[in-house]
Design an enzyme around this catalytic site. Structure first.
Site, PDB file in Angstrom:
ATOM      1  CG  ASN A 118      -7.735   1.792   2.491  1.00 19.33           C
ATOM      2  OD1 ASN A 118      -8.011   0.665   2.867  1.00 19.33           O
ATOM      3  ND2 ASN A 118      -6.487   2.258   2.468  1.00 19.33           N
TER       4      ASN A 118
ATOM      5  CG  HIS B  51     -12.359   1.102   4.140  1.00 21.02           C
ATOM      6  ND1 HIS B  51     -13.051   0.919   2.965  1.00 21.02           N
ATOM      7  CD2 HIS B  51     -12.242  -0.138   4.695  1.00 21.02           C
ATOM      8  CE1 HIS B  51     -13.317  -0.369   2.803  1.00 21.02           C
ATOM      9  NE2 HIS B  51     -12.845  -1.031   3.845  1.00 21.02           N
TER      10      HIS B  51
ATOM     11  CD  GLU C 147      -3.212   0.868   2.055  1.00 14.42           C
ATOM     12  OE1 GLU C 147      -3.693  -0.253   2.309  1.00 14.42           O
ATOM     13  OE2 GLU C 147      -3.570   1.891   2.630  1.00 14.42           O
TER      14      GLU C 147
HETATM   15  N1  GLY Z   1      -9.171  -4.090   2.695  1.00 12.72           N
HETATM   16  C1  GLY Z   1      -8.242  -3.228   2.093  1.00 12.72           C
HETATM   17  C2  GLY Z   1      -6.978  -3.899   1.664  1.00 12.72           C
HETATM   18  O1  GLY Z   1      -6.869  -5.097   1.747  1.00 12.72           O
HETATM   19  O2  GLY Z   1      -6.066  -3.253   1.234  1.00 12.72           O
END
Ligand code: GLY
Length: 377
Positions: free
Chosen positions: A253, A256, A245
């Site tokens: 996200n 989120h 990420e």
């Molecule tokens: N649920 C978000 C991710 O796995 O990056």
């Protein structure tokens, strides 16, 4: 839209991470093949099956039988159901149980359950003996399309959700869509929000397909498998490009930042399930994007219409027990991992299927938007 899946390729999606690549096997009745899959991946392994009390009642015996059929000895580790199990106390209990069961580096942990179990068992697997292999057997729609894939594991801090965790990829994900038949309708619907997320973040054709086919998906059968496979394909591709990420994965996200704050304010309880919070969060992200002039208001309304049609919450007033005020929400948003040096990072949208990472959002604008939304009934 993502190319329609043929029956032959609907069942296996590969997450391409070099030496840590793994398959997601999707299909009705696949649980019976779990033992042979594990035996092929890790010959001679024994297994610890981590689940919660509700999942164990429904699916533990079948899972143990599937493993026994392949000659795999098992130990069951069962924790209370619910988000409160993502705690240090429960992590300790699971780690100690794995060690007591003599689960070693050549063995596997099987996470049998929803997102809570996958996150908790995955983190325990990451820690015990500095890393055990684990297999995700997701039993909720949310876990089948999102949390079981991609290697994010975590418990919650008193300061917020998922703040203590590790990236630790499973060696296999086996998503038996028949396990969803025992899922309460509210849970299934909440998980559907994460399916919608894939359309909204990057696949307008898939969102249009969902608008037309959601009833069939809820009824089960081929439409459900298709949607799970499309979702997993998209997630697998994003994770393969950005495992840790640093960029694109943040798109997952969507909804989120608002959603986690609402969930925290509701005490991570059944006042607001995770998927319901994400539905509300996506509604807010699209409405906020429209307010910033990034996309036409009609696009935000289209998203609201679809989420409302399936029965997901789209108004802050629908949080059971009432929503928090804007200051409390801002405080919770500031605790989220998606804050960098005081600036707020949001996933915003230029259209359905065209979301992007906005790393420098003005907190005052977010607060003013929330005040407006909280005044709506
Ligand atoms: N649920 C978000 C991710 O796995 O990056």
């Amino acid at each position: 839209m993502t190319a329609p899946l043929r029956a032959a390729d609907a069942s296996v999606v590969n997450v391409a991470l070099g030496a840590r690549s793994y398959d997601i096997i999707i299909g009705r009745g696949r649980l019976g093949s779990l033992g042979e899959k594990i035996a092929a991946l890790r010959p001679g392994a024994k297994a610890a099956i981590v689940s919660d009390e509700i999942v164990a009642r429904h699916h533990l015996a079948a899972t143990e039988a599937a493993l026994a059929a392949a000659g795999i000895g098992t130990t069951a580790v069962t924790v209370p159901a619910g988000e409160s199990s993502k705690s240090f106390a429960m992590l300790e209990r699971v780690c100690e149980a794995l060690i007591a069961a003599r689960i070693e580096r050549a063995d596997v942990v099987v996470a049998l359950g929803g997102g809570v179990i996958g996150d908790l068992a995955g983190l325990a697997a990451a820690l015990v003996r500095r890393g055990l292999d684990y297999v995700q057997v997701p039993t909720t729609l949310l876990a089948q399309v999102d949390s079981s894939v991609g290697g994010k594991t975590a418990i919650d801090s008193t300061h917020g959700k998922n703040l203590i965790g590790a990236f630790h990829q499973p060696v296999l994900v086996l998503a038996d869509t028949a396990l969803l038949d025992t899922l309460p309708e509210r849970q299934f619907r909440a998980g559907y929000a994460e399916v919608v997320k894939y359309g909204l973040l990057g696949d307008p054709g898939f969102f249009a397909w969902l608008e037309a086919n959601w009833r069939e998906l809820f009824a089960g059968g081929a439409a459900r498998e298709h949607a799970i496979a499309v979702s997993c394909r998209m997630k697998a591709a994003i994770v393969a490009r950005d495992e840790r990420e640093h960029g694109e994965r943040a798109l997952l996200n969507l909804g989120h930042t608002f959603g986690h704050a609402l969930e925290a304010a509701a005490g991570f309880s059944d006042r607001l399930l995770h998927g319901e919070a994400i539905a509300l969060g996506m509604t807010l992200a699209f409405a906020f994007s429209a307010k910033l002039g990034l996309l036409p208001r009609s696009e935000a309304e289209r998203v609201e219409r679809h989420l409302a049609a399936v029965g997901l919450p789209i108004h802050l007033s629908s949080v059971r027990g009432g929503p928090p005020d804007a200051d409390r929400l801002m405080e919770l948003i500031a605790q989220d991992k998606k804050v960098k040096r005081g600036r707020l990072t949001f996933i915003l949208a230029r259209a359905v299927g065209a979301s992007f990472v906005a790393p420098d959002v003005d907190a005052a604008e977010v607060r003013a938007f929330l005040v407006e939304k909280l005044a709506e009934r």
